[in-house]
Design an enzyme around this catalytic site. Sequence first.
Site, PDB file in Angstrom:
ATOM      1  CG  ASP A 135      -1.979  -1.056   1.193  1.00 43.35           C
ATOM      2  OD1 ASP A 135      -2.199  -1.616   0.103  1.00 43.35           O
ATOM      3  OD2 ASP A 135      -2.573  -1.335   2.254  1.00 43.35           O
ATOM      4  CE1 TYR A 136       1.711   7.951  -1.993  1.00 46.63           C
ATOM      5  CE2 TYR A 136       0.527   8.247   0.082  1.00 46.63           C
ATOM      6  CZ  TYR A 136       1.332   8.754  -0.927  1.00 46.63           C
ATOM      7  OH  TYR A 136       1.757  10.060  -0.864  1.00 46.63           O
TER       8      TYR A 136
END
Length: 287
Positions: A135-136
């Site tokens: 995830d970012y």
Amino acid sequence: MQLLETHNVQNLKTPIRFQEYGVGIFKTIPTKSGIKKAIKKELVFIDGTLATTSKYICGGEKITLFESEKSATFERLKLDLEVLFEDETLAIIYKPAGILVSGNKFVTIANALTQNLKKSNESDAVKPQPIHRLDYPTSGLLLIGKTSAAISKLSKLFEDKEISKTYFAITIGKMKIKGVIDLPIDKKNAHTDFEVLKSVISERFEFLNLVKLHPKTGRKHQLRKHLLSIENPILGDKEYFLDDKILKGKGLFLHAATLAFVHPFTKEKISITKVLPKKFKKIFPDF
């Protein structure tokens, strides 16, 4: 014309057409179509002679890329990545929090790989590609394939659950020491093992816990959703949270710490670990 980049070819096992070899050797033109255009514009030379797509590379050649005086200024991504393991077929890099793995944005891990990894000398070398997602807001280890065969075999290892991943998170609230979360995600089976390594009292959050996580499946946002489901969301999570328990400005306290698997070609046991980020150690200095 102005000299833009130079590449020295290492020893090769077998000759390879320049059209295939040239992919990824230059930071400014990482794609096959880009190489073809540069050759057509007579901007690429091999040992001082104009390159052709059919030219065979044998090893030891000096390849130079020039920039046409008519060329528009090209924006180049400058993003230094920490490489923890690399050979001719695969690599493991560290993804800092706050950077996309891939996508339509300019600043992504995928766009930065060619400038940070060595060009593979294998005959099926391709532009390096991430094999899985992070995830970012998540930091940690990312597995990269550098050849067609490696991308295929590493993807199969993930599919067959033969790659072990260990994460660390700081969670909110009182937790039991060990447990299993098997709540389905998007109607698909999802399984996470967790173990609390240490807890500290928090005036705002009651308790903060350093938790080791072993996901057995790889569903989107699995760890974040699973921990929220037992009312112990990850500190700093702005998507999966409890009311009045949001920490702003510090990012998500989730870190992909370890990747372990058997190398698909050398059969060597690979186990790479990246230490906890500094923000974790401010809360749990002994780890």
